[in-house]
Design an enzyme around this catalytic site. Structure first.
Site, PDB file in Angstrom:
ATOM      1  N   GLY A   8      -3.512  -1.080  10.109  1.00 22.39           N
ATOM      2  CA  GLY A   8      -3.957  -1.426   9.389  1.00 22.39           C
ATOM      3  C   GLY A   8      -5.503  -1.009   9.015  1.00 22.39           C
ATOM      4  N   GLY A  10      -8.014  -2.439   6.717  1.00 20.72           N
ATOM      5  CA  GLY A  10      -8.702  -3.238   5.936  1.00 20.72           C
ATOM      6  C   GLY A  10     -10.128  -3.971   6.472  1.00 20.72           C
ATOM      7  N   ALA A  12     -10.343  -6.516   8.740  1.00 16.96           N
ATOM      8  CA  ALA A  12      -9.595  -6.808   9.494  1.00 16.96           C
ATOM      9  C   ALA A  12      -9.418  -5.831  10.263  1.00 16.96           C
ATOM     10  CB  ALA A  12      -8.824  -7.868   9.044  1.00 16.96           C
ATOM     11  N   VAL A  75       3.378   2.284   8.817  1.00 22.82           N
ATOM     12  CA  VAL A  75       4.351   1.395   9.579  1.00 22.82           C
ATOM     13  C   VAL A  75       5.902   0.841   8.842  1.00 22.82           C
ATOM     14  CG1 VAL A  75       4.466  -0.755  11.327  1.00 22.82           C
ATOM     15  CG2 VAL A  75       2.407   0.887  10.578  1.00 22.82           C
ATOM     16  N   GLU A 164     -13.323 -12.433 -11.672  1.00 20.24           N
ATOM     17  CA  GLU A 164     -13.962 -11.693 -11.802  1.00 20.24           C
ATOM     18  C   GLU A 164     -13.477  -9.950 -12.462  1.00 20.24           C
ATOM     19  OE1 GLU A 164     -16.472 -11.510  -7.380  1.00 20.24           O
ATOM     20  OE2 GLU A 164     -14.441 -10.197  -6.960  1.00 20.24           O
ATOM     21  N   ASP A 290      -5.131 -11.455   6.175  1.00 21.13           N
ATOM     22  CA  ASP A 290      -3.745 -11.550   4.565  1.00 21.13           C
ATOM     23  C   ASP A 290      -2.142 -11.569   5.150  1.00 21.13           C
ATOM     24  OD1 ASP A 290      -4.986 -11.327   2.878  1.00 21.13           O
ATOM     25  OD2 ASP A 290      -6.235  -8.939   3.190  1.00 21.13           O
ATOM     26  N   ALA A 307     -12.502 -11.695   2.834  1.00 25.24           N
ATOM     27  CA  ALA A 307     -13.115 -10.650   3.263  1.00 25.24           C
ATOM     28  C   ALA A 307     -13.288 -11.387   4.651  1.00 25.24           C
ATOM     29  CB  ALA A 307     -13.561  -9.982   2.880  1.00 25.24           C
ATOM     30  N   LYS A 370     -24.536 -10.576  -4.697  1.00 20.51           N
ATOM     31  CA  LYS A 370     -23.143  -9.826  -4.425  1.00 20.51           C
ATOM     32  C   LYS A 370     -23.876  -8.222  -3.795  1.00 20.51           C
ATOM     33  CE  LYS A 370     -18.384  -9.503  -5.067  1.00 20.51           C
ATOM     34  NZ  LYS A 370     -17.309  -9.665  -5.775  1.00 20.51           N
TER      35      LYS A 370
END
Length: 392
Positions: A8, A10, A12, A75, A164, A290, A307, A370
């Site tokens: 992954g 992302g 992480a 995967v 959001e 996650d 995040a 932000k």
């Protein structure tokens, strides 16, 4: 040569690769189904049409450089006993000495009838674009259909992402109304939330500001409204049906289905890891982001997946891998939240930041705040040029 495989790319996975790249005596392999990384915390902007996909994404190979081997593949299964990862396209499984599982999230429908068939998830760039294209097509077609449900959008859930998303749509609606010459009084943005209160991570006065800001722009938020069923053109609660031809599902997320397919013990595809972030009885396997459930010692419950948490976990897991290779003891993960920023469209928001006391902000200045947070992440992961592109 130690084989370190990261699944992954992302927040992480990318951070773990960044922390481990160039490690002497190790070969780093990063696997991701896309060739690009996207800022998942900004998917709502693509869905609403206030940003384009290229603004919130960048090429993984270019950002990682030559010291990380990148494989674009999906995967299918992990076998921790044989220390192998099975891929959809790769004919030979990957072998590893250390494994970092950061496969990201999927939409959670909680088994609600019709949710998967009749509501649109928001989980990646493709799904965000699908939401945008669907809603804009309904608005454009209203002059022909005269179906008022084409002018209605329902967001199922009113959590962080939902708020959001509603903020972005509320910002964009005036221009869409003008573009398609729509009856302003018939356009409706609706959120349905089972909980009695919104955004529990914020103080009450910040929540009141957010709700008031959205309400002033025509957003209807129905709290204490449990969704029982989703049908074509509507969402059914306990006592009424809300009609709309665009239904977006943002009630929650779970970890990757690969977790269940691999037979790991997990809840909502999130594995309860050891305090070190490693899998019990497998100190060489780390679950982060996650796909992991990391307990907050203060409350005894897993930290909410964010995040910020994913990046902190990735940094810690990488440090523990380095320590283990060097024959040093590995450490328990400790996390202190820096606070939370919630946008209400491109020009406003609310923020509650940690520090000496708790700093709270609301209004137009939060949008700039932000932007600084986003660009800090982009600077670290993608470089200065991409950060400037995002800031423009």
């Amino acid at each position: 040569m130690k084989e370190i495989v990261i699944l992954g790319a992302g927040y992480a996975g990318l951070r773990a690769a960044r922390e481990l790249r160039g490690l002497p005596g190790a070969r780093i392999t990063l696997v991701n189904r896309h060739a690009f990384h996207y800022e998942s915390t900004e998917l709502h902007t693509v869905a609403a049409g206030t940003r384009e996909p290229e603004v919130i994404s960048f090429d993984i190979r270019q950002s990682m450089g030559p010291t990380v081997e990148f494989k674009q593949d999906s995967v299918t299964r992990i076998d921790p006993e044989q220390k192998k990862v099975f891929l959809q396209a790769g004919p030979v499984p990957l072998s590893y000495d250390y494994l970092v599982v950061a496969l990201g999230f999927e939409s959670e429908d909680f088994g609600i009838d019709g949710a998967r068939e009749h509501a649109m998830p928001l989980v990646d760039i493709d799904s965000a674009l699908a939401v945008r294209q669907h809603f804009e097509a309904r608005l454009a077609g209203f002059k022909t259909t005269r179906d008022e449900n084409d002018l209605r959008l329902i967001v199922c859930g009113a959590g962080f992402t939902s708020i959001e998303l509603l903020g972005e749509f509320a910002y964009r609606m005036p221009s869409l109304i003008e573009l398609h010459d729509l009856p302003k009084d018939k356009v409706q943005l609706i959120a349905l939330e089972s909980a009695p209160k919104l955004l529990p991570m914020f103080d009450a006065h910040l929540v009141d500001y957010a709700v008031g800001y959205l309400a002033a722009r025509g957003v209807q938020i129905h709290t204490s409204t449990t969704i029982k069923k989703v049908v074509p053109g509507g969402v059914m609660s306990e006592d009424r049906t809300f009609d709309a031809n665009t239904i977006i599902w943002t009630t929650g997320v779970r970890g990757s289905h690969v977790i269940a397919d691999s037979g790991f013990v997990a809840k909502r595809n999130r594995v309860n890891v050891e305090p070190t972030l490693a899998l019990k009885d497998h100190p060489e396997v780390f679950f982060i982001g996650d796909d992991s459930a990391v307990l907050d010692p203060a409350g005894g419950r897993p930290w909410p997946t964010t995040a910020q948490l994913a990046i902190a976990e990735a940094t810690h897991a990488a440090a523990n891998i380095k320590a283990h290779i060097a024959g040093k003891p590995i450490a328990d993960f400790k996390f202190v939240s820096k606070g939370t920023v919630c946008s209400l469209g491109p020009s406003s928001g609310i923020a509650q930041l940690s520090g000496r006391g708790s700093m709270k902000f609301e209004g137009h200045g939060v949008a700039f705040l932000k932007k600084l947070v986003e660009n800090g992440s982009l600077l670290e992961e993608a470089g200065f040029a991409k950060m400037l592109d995002n800031f423009s």
